[in-house]
Write a protein that holds these residues in place. Structure first.
Motif, PDB file in Angstrom:
ATOM      1  N   GLN A   8       3.366  -1.975  11.525  1.00  0.00           N
ATOM      2  CA  GLN A   8       3.327  -1.050  10.692  1.00  0.00           C
ATOM      3  C   GLN A   8       3.491   0.344  11.505  1.00  0.00           C
ATOM      4  O   GLN A   8       2.604   0.693  12.184  1.00  0.00           O
ATOM      5  CB  GLN A   8       2.363  -1.375   9.731  1.00  0.00           C
ATOM      6  CG  GLN A   8       2.430  -2.497   9.087  1.00  0.00           C
ATOM      7  CD  GLN A   8       1.339  -2.607   7.795  1.00  0.00           C
ATOM      8  OE1 GLN A   8       0.456  -1.814   7.799  1.00  0.00           O
ATOM      9  NE2 GLN A   8       1.587  -3.755   6.999  1.00  0.00           N
ATOM     10  N   CYS A  10       2.540   3.044   9.815  1.00  0.00           N
ATOM     11  CA  CYS A  10       1.734   3.693   9.075  1.00  0.00           C
ATOM     12  C   CYS A  10       0.470   2.982   8.732  1.00  0.00           C
ATOM     13  O   CYS A  10       0.867   1.855   8.077  1.00  0.00           O
ATOM     14  CB  CYS A  10       1.991   4.701   7.921  1.00  0.00           C
ATOM     15  SG  CYS A  10       3.244   5.653   8.330  1.00  0.00           S
ATOM     16  N   LYS A  11      -0.867   3.150   8.944  1.00  0.00           N
ATOM     17  CA  LYS A  11      -1.770   2.515   8.562  1.00  0.00           C
ATOM     18  C   LYS A  11      -2.228   2.362   7.152  1.00  0.00           C
ATOM     19  O   LYS A  11      -1.782   3.453   6.495  1.00  0.00           O
ATOM     20  CB  LYS A  11      -3.202   2.804   9.328  1.00  0.00           C
ATOM     21  CG  LYS A  11      -3.037   2.631  10.773  1.00  0.00           C
ATOM     22  CD  LYS A  11      -4.405   3.069  11.400  1.00  0.00           C
ATOM     23  CE  LYS A  11      -4.328   2.669  12.955  1.00  0.00           C
ATOM     24  NZ  LYS A  11      -5.517   3.182  13.626  1.00  0.00           N
ATOM     25  N   THR A  12      -2.643   1.476   6.496  1.00  0.00           N
ATOM     26  CA  THR A  12      -2.743   1.358   5.011  1.00  0.00           C
ATOM     27  C   THR A  12      -4.028   2.266   4.671  1.00  0.00           C
ATOM     28  O   THR A  12      -5.132   2.356   5.547  1.00  0.00           O
ATOM     29  CB  THR A  12      -3.036  -0.205   4.816  1.00  0.00           C
ATOM     30  OG1 THR A  12      -2.080  -0.948   5.208  1.00  0.00           O
ATOM     31  CG2 THR A  12      -3.450  -0.141   3.232  1.00  0.00           C
TER      32      THR A  12
END
Length: 232
Positions: A8, A10-12
């Motif tokens: 991913q 961008c991190k959650t």
């Protein structure tokens, strides 16, 4: 060959951050609501200033309709607090006159001022017989004169009894309190408001002069009228 999972970009966002954002939004909304409810009416504020100024002795304040729309109020504070200042001035004048009157009768007295407290010291040698809490009949009119002069100003008053160190400490302490109580009774009969009166007996514990000389002991035998005059 197993297929690699795509990382991913961008991190959650952590779950707690969402709740924190909602909380900040609510707090902001709350303060906006408080601000809108706390809007001051300029007209009411002007009326408050008017009443407060006139109560404390300032000049009469007249507001025109156009003036109420302005943010500045031309209020004169030159003569503010005259009631309090006048009381202090009147009190000092009265005490000076009392001092002169007592001096003519051979009774020593003095005025001492400390901030909001004014002490009127009166020697008791010609007011009370030795060892007695009942004053001489000739001294009662002078006590009543002191009362009438102080009563007009309506100030809180503490009557303090003091003695020298001759004899029993306990007897001197008791005598000083009884003399203060007797004077308080005369003041109440004179018309002084009982709610403004207080009494204390200190005996020989608060000398204002050395007790090793006759002159010093004479100064310590006294009654003090402690008047509270607060200047704001």
């Amino acid at each position: 060959m197993p297929r690699k999972e795509k990382k991913q970009e961008c991190k959650t966002i952590p779950a707690w951050l969402i709740s924190f954002g909602d909380l900040m939004s609510l707090v902001l909304t709350f303060f906006i609501l408080l601000f809108s409810m706390g809007t001051i009416s300029l007209q009411k504020f002007h009326m408050l200033i008017k009443g407060f100024t006139e109560y404390l002795g300032g000049r009469k304040v007249q507001f025109e309709e156009k003036l109420l729309k302005e943010s500045n109020i031309p209020v004169e504070f030159k003569n503010m607090y005259p009631k309090i200042k006048n009381k202090r001035k009147k009190l000092k004048n009265k005490l000076r006159a009392l001092k002169e009157s007592l001096k003519k009768a051979g009774i020593n007295s003095e005025v001492e001022e400390h901030g909001s407290i004014i002490r009127f010291r009166v020697n008791t040698d010609k007011m009370f017989p030795v060892g007695s809490e009942i004053p001489y009949k000739s001294a009662i009119p002078y006590i009543m004169t002191i009362c009438k002069n102080l009563q007009e100003l309506g100030l809180p008053l503490t009557i303090e009894g003091h003695t020298d160190n001759q004899g029993s400490y306990k007897l001197n302490l008791d005598l000083s309190l009884k003399r203060a109580l007797y004077i308080m009774k005369l003041f109440i009969n004179c018309g002084y408001d009982p709610d403004l009166l207080n009494v204390r007996g200190y005996g020989p514990s608060r000398p204002i002069a050395p007790n090793n000389t006759p002159e010093g002991r004479m100064k310590n035998r006294r009654v003090e009228f402690v008047i509270q005059v607060k200047d704001f």
